[in-house]
Design a protein around this motif. Structure first.
Motif, mmCIF file in Angstrom:
data_model
loop_
_atom_site.group_PDB
_atom_site.id
_atom_site.type_symbol
_atom_site.label_atom_id
_atom_site.label_comp_id
_atom_site.label_asym_id
_atom_site.label_seq_id
_atom_site.Cartn_x
_atom_site.Cartn_y
_atom_site.Cartn_z
ATOM 1 N N ARG A 403 -14.953 28.442 21.708
ATOM 2 C CA ARG A 403 -16.243 29.061 21.516
ATOM 3 C C ARG A 403 -16.862 28.974 20.058
ATOM 4 N N GLU A 407 -20.040 27.431 18.684
ATOM 5 C CA GLU A 407 -21.228 28.161 18.078
ATOM 6 C C GLU A 407 -21.478 27.671 16.614
ATOM 7 N N TYR A 442 -14.607 24.939 28.005
ATOM 8 C CA TYR A 442 -14.906 26.346 27.860
ATOM 9 C C TYR A 442 -15.440 26.926 29.097
ATOM 10 N N ASP A 448 -18.365 31.242 31.607
ATOM 11 C CA ASP A 448 -19.582 31.222 30.808
ATOM 12 C C ASP A 448 -20.378 29.978 30.380
#
Ligand SMILES: [Zn+2]
Length: 563
Positions: A403, A407, A442, A448
């Motif tokens: 993550r 990001e 992920y 998610d």
């Protein structure tokens, strides 16, 4: 590819569905003035706006966003299938385009062949459907078969049967087999080790077995590991198919080739690489052979890796270029978890967790640039492989590593309408695919979906939704606008297009200029070059248009993981 391709240098001297177009609001009277305005910006040389789309297509549930890019401001609706939708807000200038509009047709989920239409311009055709990518894996694998060394199924010929002679001992060793690296005739174990493991994880067992046969021979005793067979001297020899290689390594033209041991020290007869250990290469070889079920060899390689922390780089001979891999905790982690999965031994699991914490997020993510193969293989697959075996707290850490990197890339990607957030360095398609792969992994780990669009738009970049409107996979899709004149000996002297090879992709102009050894000729993509990046669809441009084995395998793995 990695390495040193520069020098690897290429020898300096050669060196509608039937689009049911629902008539949108643009009447002929409105259309004419707009086209007139556009033509002022781009007089009589063709269109002044372009629709960029993934030419292969989309699974029904995928985010689907095409780009309408233009020299002048545009308004109106675009059409696709039964949909007619406003083009939306101008997202501003980027690259060669002053105005960009993101055409979101994610709601279109009906299987079929489509084109997007805006005014009188239609996009390339593409598919929507669960089988949109049905043919692509076999095309990618056909490139790996073309690259095979030893016995080649495309030519039907044997090549490099005398590989090789150990440069340390002067003795002949059997290192026949594997794959030729990119357009070169030499073989890099830095890429080969990754390809074997990733092919196996992608379910391509027959091709991974071909490479594993060579990997098993790389480590003949507890302290020996070979990093490279052949070297950049093959760039000086006339272009040829694999079996026609007449490079003279000192044992006669077309004779034996150098077999370079990884010494753990800076290496090279003239120019030296910055090798600091063996763990990167030995760890990855251990992971690959554990996946292949060769546990004795895998455990020995793992011990070698642990005893020699640091990285093994490729060996430059004629020119000072090499694959400068700089990370190795990811490879130790990969070896440890594959050994745990293969043997069930707890100690390997504990060590995998320790190495995972040292590896952390991929360090290149969020950067604008990095060195050639500096962070290879760009995706730490060991985090994904370890995840099911880890405790809950460790699982959260592992997902967090992906993550954090994602990001950072997304923050960069949001600054441009194409959502391109990765470094435009040599072999930039490797980075693009690594982002998509980590986003998919992920999501599979956490449920998610926040990076789903980032993943889809990275994949779309590869298949044509980029400023040049070119699929970076040679020959894919059939009939599409793809890399057609790649830097590869089979297309140059053999008349065989290396279908399925992923080319290195766009780079900054500065990088491109530094790797330009011969004129490119007329640039069919001149309108689309910019200060952001350049791509040339010509043989001479090995920095953007040379197919690479590792990137091709990474794309295969990505497609196998895509849900
Ligand atoms: Zn060969």
């Amino acid at each position: 590819m990695i390495s040193s391709r520069p020098a690897l240098d290429h020898h300096p001297a050669e060196i509608s569905f039937a689009i049911r177009w629902v008539c949108h609001f643009l009447s002929a009277t409105i259309l004419v003035p707009i086209l007139s305005a556009v033509s002022l910006a781009e007089p009589a040389t063709g269109p002044s706006f372009w629709i960029r789309v993934n030419q292969v297509g989309y699974l029904p549930g995928d985010p689907k966003i095409a780009l309408l890019s233009s020299a002048a401001p545009l308004t109106g609706n675009f059409s696709v299938g039964e949909m007619t939708v406003p083009i939306g807000a101008d997202c501003g200038a980027w690259g060669p385009f002053a105005h960009n509009y993101r055409l979101d047709f994610s709601e279109l989920k009906t299987s079929g062949r489509y084109q997007i239409q805006f005014q009188d311009i239609r996009s390339a055709e593409f598919s929507i459907g669960g089988d949109a990518y049905r043919n692509v894996p076999d095309q990618l694998l056909s490139f790996m078969q073309l690259q095979r060394c030893g016995k080649n199924p495309v030519t039907g010929k044997l090549c490099h049967q005398q590989d090789g002679i150990d440069t340390e001992t002067g003795k002949q060793v059997n290192l026949v087999g594997g794959w030729h690296d990119a357009a070169d005739r030499l073989k890099h174990m830095i890429t080969t080790s990754y390809c074997v493991a990733a092919l196996k994880l992608a379910g391509a067992s027959e091709e991974s077995a071909h490479g594993a046969e060579l990997l098993r021979k790389l480590h003949p005793d507890a302290e020996t590991l070979y990093v490279q067979i052949g070297d950049d001297r093959d760039h000086a020899s006339p272009n040829s198919l694999w079996h026609g290689d007449q490079t003279d390594y000192g044992w006669g033209p077309g004779g034996a080739r150098s077999a370079w041991q990884a010494t753990g020290q800076p290496e090279g007869p003239k120019h030296k690489n910055k090798s600091s250990g063996l763990a990167s290469l030995a760890g990855r070889c251990a992971a690959a052979l554990a996946l292949e079920g060769d546990l004795q060899q895998a455990e020995s390689l793992y011990r070698l890796a642990q005893a020699h922390p640091g990285c093994a780089m490729s060996v430059p001979v004629r020119a000072p270029y090499y694959y400068g891999e700089s990370t190795y905790f990811d490879d130790l982690q990969w070896a440890a978890i594959e050994l745990n999965l293969a043997t069930g031994q707890e100690k390997y699991l504990q060590e995998a967790v320790e190495y995972a914490r040292q590896a952390g997020p991929s360090q290149w993510m969020g950067r604008a640039e990095h060195g050639h193969y500096e962070f290879f293989p760009y995706v730490n697959l060991a985090h994904w492989r370890l995840y099911p075996k880890a405790d809950r707290a460790t699982q959260q850490q592992l997902a967090g590593y992906y993550r954090q990197g994602l990001e950072r890339v997304e923050a960069r990607a949001r600054k441009n309408p194409y959502r391109h957030g990765t470094p435009l360095v040599w072999c930039s398609t490797n980075d693009v695919i690594a982002v998509a792969t980590q986003a998919v992994l992920y999501e599979s780990m956490t449920g998610d979906t926040q990076f789903r669009s980032l993943a889809a738009e990275a994949r779309d970049w590869v298949f044509g939704r980029n400023p040049w409107g070119v699929s970076f996979v040679i020959g894919v899709p059939v009939g599409g606008e793809f890399a057609k004149d790649p830097h590869h000996p089979f297309s140059k002297v053999g008349g065989i297009l290396p279908v399925g090879g992923l080319v290195d992709g766009p780079v900054t102009k500065q990088i491109n200029d530094s790797l330009k050894y011969s004129a490119f000729g007329e640039d069919r993509y001149a309108r689309f070059q910019s200060d952001v990046a350049v791509y040339h669809g010509v043989y001479e441009d090995f920095s953007t248009n040379e197919p690479i084995i590792d990137g091709t395998v990474s794309l295969l793995l990505l497609l196998s993981l895509w849900k």
